[in-house]
Design a protein around this motif. Sequence first.
Motif, PDB file in Angstrom:
ATOM      1  N   ARG A  47       0.871  -1.182   0.000  1.00 28.32           N
ATOM      2  CA  ARG A  47       0.000   0.000   0.000  1.00 28.32           C
ATOM      3  C   ARG A  47       0.901   1.222   0.000  1.00 28.32           C
ATOM      4  NH1 ARG A  47      -4.924   0.309   0.120  1.00 28.32           N
ATOM      5  NH2 ARG A  47      -5.012   2.312   1.151  1.00 28.32           N
ATOM      6  N   TYR A  48       0.473   2.241  -0.743  1.00 29.67           N
ATOM      7  CA  TYR A  48       1.259   3.469  -0.790  1.00 29.67           C
ATOM      8  C   TYR A  48       0.402   4.673  -0.395  1.00 29.67           C
ATOM      9  CZ  TYR A  48      -1.046   4.256  -5.296  1.00 29.67           C
ATOM     10  OH  TYR A  48      -1.983   4.429  -6.282  1.00 29.67           O
ATOM     11  N   TYR A  50       1.050   8.952  -0.903  1.00 26.04           N
ATOM     12  CA  TYR A  50       1.910  10.063  -1.298  1.00 26.04           C
ATOM     13  C   TYR A  50       1.647  11.270  -0.415  1.00 26.04           C
ATOM     14  CZ  TYR A  50       2.964   7.299  -5.433  1.00 26.04           C
ATOM     15  OH  TYR A  50       3.375   6.294  -6.277  1.00 26.04           O
ATOM     16  N   ALA A  51       2.544  12.225  -0.455  1.00 27.03           N
ATOM     17  CA  ALA A  51       2.412  13.441   0.350  1.00 27.03           C
ATOM     18  C   ALA A  51       1.094  14.159   0.063  1.00 27.03           C
ATOM     19  CB  ALA A  51       3.579  14.381   0.083  1.00 27.03           C
ATOM     20  N   SER A  52       0.569  14.001  -1.147  1.00 26.87           N
ATOM     21  CA  SER A  52      -0.696  14.635  -1.532  1.00 26.87           C
ATOM     22  C   SER A  52      -1.888  14.011  -0.810  1.00 26.87           C
ATOM     23  CB  SER A  52      -0.911  14.499  -3.038  1.00 26.87           C
ATOM     24  OG  SER A  52      -1.093  13.122  -3.382  1.00 26.87           O
ATOM     25  N   GLY A  53      -1.651  12.834  -0.186  1.00 29.39           N
ATOM     26  CA  GLY A  53      -2.726  12.117   0.489  1.00 29.39           C
ATOM     27  C   GLY A  53      -3.289  10.977  -0.347  1.00 29.39           C
ATOM     28  N   ARG A  54      -2.922  10.915  -1.623  1.00 25.58           N
ATOM     29  CA  ARG A  54      -3.397   9.831  -2.487  1.00 25.58           C
ATOM     30  C   ARG A  54      -2.885   8.498  -1.974  1.00 25.58           C
ATOM     31  NH1 ARG A  54      -1.340   8.357  -8.362  1.00 25.58           N
ATOM     32  NH2 ARG A  54      -2.699   6.594  -8.705  1.00 25.58           N
ATOM     33  N   GLU A  55      -3.794   7.502  -1.906  1.00 25.20           N
ATOM     34  CA  GLU A  55      -3.452   6.164  -1.438  1.00 25.20           C
ATOM     35  C   GLU A  55      -3.888   5.132  -2.452  1.00 25.20           C
ATOM     36  OE1 GLU A  55      -4.408   5.004   2.568  1.00 25.20           O
ATOM     37  OE2 GLU A  55      -4.588   7.098   3.184  1.00 25.20           O
ATOM     38  N   GLY A  56      -3.256   3.982  -2.409  1.00 24.35           N
ATOM     39  CA  GLY A  56      -3.650   2.894  -3.287  1.00 24.35           C
ATOM     40  C   GLY A  56      -2.830   1.655  -3.026  1.00 24.35           C
ATOM     41  N   GLU A  57      -2.978   0.687  -3.909  1.00 24.81           N
ATOM     42  CA  GLU A  57      -2.238  -0.567  -3.823  1.00 24.81           C
ATOM     43  C   GLU A  57      -1.487  -0.772  -5.125  1.00 24.81           C
ATOM     44  OE1 GLU A  57      -4.703  -3.829  -2.704  1.00 24.81           O
ATOM     45  OE2 GLU A  57      -5.519  -2.771  -0.984  1.00 24.81           O
ATOM     46  N   ALA A  58      -0.328  -1.363  -5.028  1.00 23.50           N
ATOM     47  CA  ALA A  58       0.496  -1.593  -6.213  1.00 23.50           C
ATOM     48  C   ALA A  58       1.353  -2.835  -6.011  1.00 23.50           C
ATOM     49  CB  ALA A  58       1.379  -0.381  -6.481  1.00 23.50           C
ATOM     50  N   ALA A  59       1.929  -3.295  -7.098  1.00 26.06           N
ATOM     51  CA  ALA A  59       2.893  -4.392  -7.055  1.00 26.06           C
ATOM     52  C   ALA A  59       4.290  -3.789  -7.028  1.00 26.06           C
ATOM     53  CB  ALA A  59       2.728  -5.284  -8.271  1.00 26.06           C
ATOM     54  N   THR A  60       5.193  -4.427  -6.331  1.00 27.28           N
ATOM     55  CA  THR A  60       6.578  -3.982  -6.285  1.00 27.28           C
ATOM     56  C   THR A  60       7.182  -4.039  -7.686  1.00 27.28           C
ATOM     57  OG1 THR A  60       6.766  -4.813  -4.029  1.00 27.28           O
ATOM     58  CG2 THR A  60       8.822  -4.390  -5.202  1.00 27.28           C
ATOM     59  N   VAL A  61       6.934  -5.130  -8.377  1.00 25.58           N
ATOM     60  CA  VAL A  61       7.370  -5.328  -9.760  1.00 25.58           C
ATOM     61  C   VAL A  61       6.156  -5.809 -10.536  1.00 25.58           C
ATOM     62  CG1 VAL A  61       8.823  -6.752 -11.280  1.00 25.58           C
ATOM     63  CG2 VAL A  61       9.736  -5.949  -9.082  1.00 25.58           C
ATOM     64  N   CYS A  76      10.513   0.476  -6.880  1.00 24.37           N
ATOM     65  CA  CYS A  76      11.424   0.667  -5.747  1.00 24.37           C
ATOM     66  C   CYS A  76      12.325   1.885  -5.938  1.00 24.37           C
ATOM     67  CB  CYS A  76      12.272  -0.571  -5.555  1.00 24.37           C
ATOM     68  SG  CYS A  76      11.263  -2.042  -5.291  1.00 24.37           S
ATOM     69  N   VAL A  77      12.613   2.542  -4.802  1.00 22.47           N
ATOM     70  CA  VAL A  77      13.409   3.761  -4.812  1.00 22.47           C
ATOM     71  C   VAL A  77      14.636   3.590  -3.922  1.00 22.47           C
ATOM     72  CG1 VAL A  77      13.409   6.206  -4.206  1.00 22.47           C
ATOM     73  CG2 VAL A  77      11.373   5.180  -5.226  1.00 22.47           C
ATOM     74  N   ALA A  78      15.792   3.988  -4.451  1.00 24.35           N
ATOM     75  CA  ALA A  78      17.034   4.017  -3.676  1.00 24.35           C
ATOM     76  C   ALA A  78      17.476   5.475  -3.626  1.00 24.35           C
ATOM     77  CB  ALA A  78      18.097   3.150  -4.327  1.00 24.35           C
ATOM     78  N   GLY A  79      17.477   6.047  -2.441  1.00 25.36           N
ATOM     79  CA  GLY A  79      17.762   7.481  -2.319  1.00 25.36           C
ATOM     80  C   GLY A  79      16.608   8.259  -2.921  1.00 25.36           C
ATOM     81  N   ALA A 121      15.348  -4.981  -6.409  1.00 18.99           N
ATOM     82  CA  ALA A 121      13.946  -4.634  -6.125  1.00 18.99           C
ATOM     83  C   ALA A 121      13.422  -5.428  -4.931  1.00 18.99           C
ATOM     84  CB  ALA A 121      13.076  -4.889  -7.355  1.00 18.99           C
ATOM     85  N   ALA A 122      13.836  -6.672  -4.822  1.00 17.55           N
ATOM     86  CA  ALA A 122      13.385  -7.508  -3.704  1.00 17.55           C
ATOM     87  C   ALA A 122      13.926  -7.019  -2.372  1.00 17.55           C
ATOM     88  CB  ALA A 122      13.781  -8.964  -3.942  1.00 17.55           C
ATOM     89  N   GLU A 123      15.018  -6.231  -2.406  1.00 20.69           N
ATOM     90  CA  GLU A 123      15.666  -5.769  -1.181  1.00 20.69           C
ATOM     91  C   GLU A 123      15.442  -4.288  -0.907  1.00 20.69           C
ATOM     92  OE1 GLU A 123      19.728  -6.766  -1.920  1.00 20.69           O
ATOM     93  OE2 GLU A 123      19.332  -8.927  -1.900  1.00 20.69           O
ATOM     94  N   THR A 124      14.747  -3.584  -1.792  1.00 20.67           N
ATOM     95  CA  THR A 124      14.587  -2.133  -1.697  1.00 20.67           C
ATOM     96  C   THR A 124      13.110  -1.785  -1.548  1.00 20.67           C
ATOM     97  OG1 THR A 124      16.480  -1.922  -3.191  1.00 20.67           O
ATOM     98  CG2 THR A 124      15.131   0.033  -2.859  1.00 20.67           C
ATOM     99  N   PRO A 125      12.766  -0.904  -0.615  1.00 20.87           N
ATOM    100  CA  PRO A 125      11.346  -0.582  -0.442  1.00 20.87           C
ATOM    101  C   PRO A 125      10.772   0.195  -1.630  1.00 20.87           C
ATOM    102  CG  PRO A 125      12.718   0.731   1.032  1.00 20.87           C
ATOM    103  CD  PRO A 125      13.624  -0.217   0.322  1.00 20.87           C
ATOM    104  N   PRO A 126       9.521  -0.088  -1.952  1.00 17.93           N
ATOM    105  CA  PRO A 126       8.834   0.679  -2.988  1.00 17.93           C
ATOM    106  C   PRO A 126       8.594   2.134  -2.560  1.00 17.93           C
ATOM    107  CG  PRO A 126       7.726  -1.407  -2.580  1.00 17.93           C
ATOM    108  CD  PRO A 126       8.719  -1.195  -1.481  1.00 17.93           C
ATOM    109  N   ALA A 127       8.310   2.960  -3.534  1.00 15.05           N
ATOM    110  CA  ALA A 127       8.037   4.380  -3.281  1.00 15.05           C
ATOM    111  C   ALA A 127       6.721   4.543  -2.530  1.00 15.05           C
ATOM    112  CB  ALA A 127       7.966   5.133  -4.593  1.00 15.05           C
TER     113      ALA A 127
END
Length: 130
Positions: A47-48, A50-61, A76-79, A121-127
């Motif tokens: 589940r994600y 965003y700062a805007s308040g938008r929420e939803g569900e997504a797949a990592t890949v 996934c995001v690194a930095g 991707a398996a080791e890095t958290p999604p955005a």
Amino acid sequence: MTHEEYFAALAEPRQGELRALHALIREAAPDLAPTMVSGLPGYGHYRYRYASGREGEAATVSLASRKNGISLYVSCVAGDRYLPELFADRLPGASVGRSCVRFKRLSDVDIGVLRELLRAAAETPPAGVV
């Protein structure tokens, strides 16, 4: 719809290409459980918000058969960068956006580099993970 139904609905050679990509994802990132999100085969679920308040569900890949080729989405995001951006220079046969790798055929890209991307991707958290 299941992964199998999605793949079975595709004509060859695209069906075989997506099945091969599915096998690569399962091998490289076995902890990302198969899921279907927004009608696309996905791996890992979150589940994600965003700062805007938008929420939803997504797949990592996730992957998709598109008119002009295959799209591999990696959320996934690194930095401050999405993982596909970090691998772009190593995927010259693909068009790489922020979170998407697009290519016509699987043979257009280096499978070893895709494997590295998927393992990362398996080791890095999604955005935007909630």
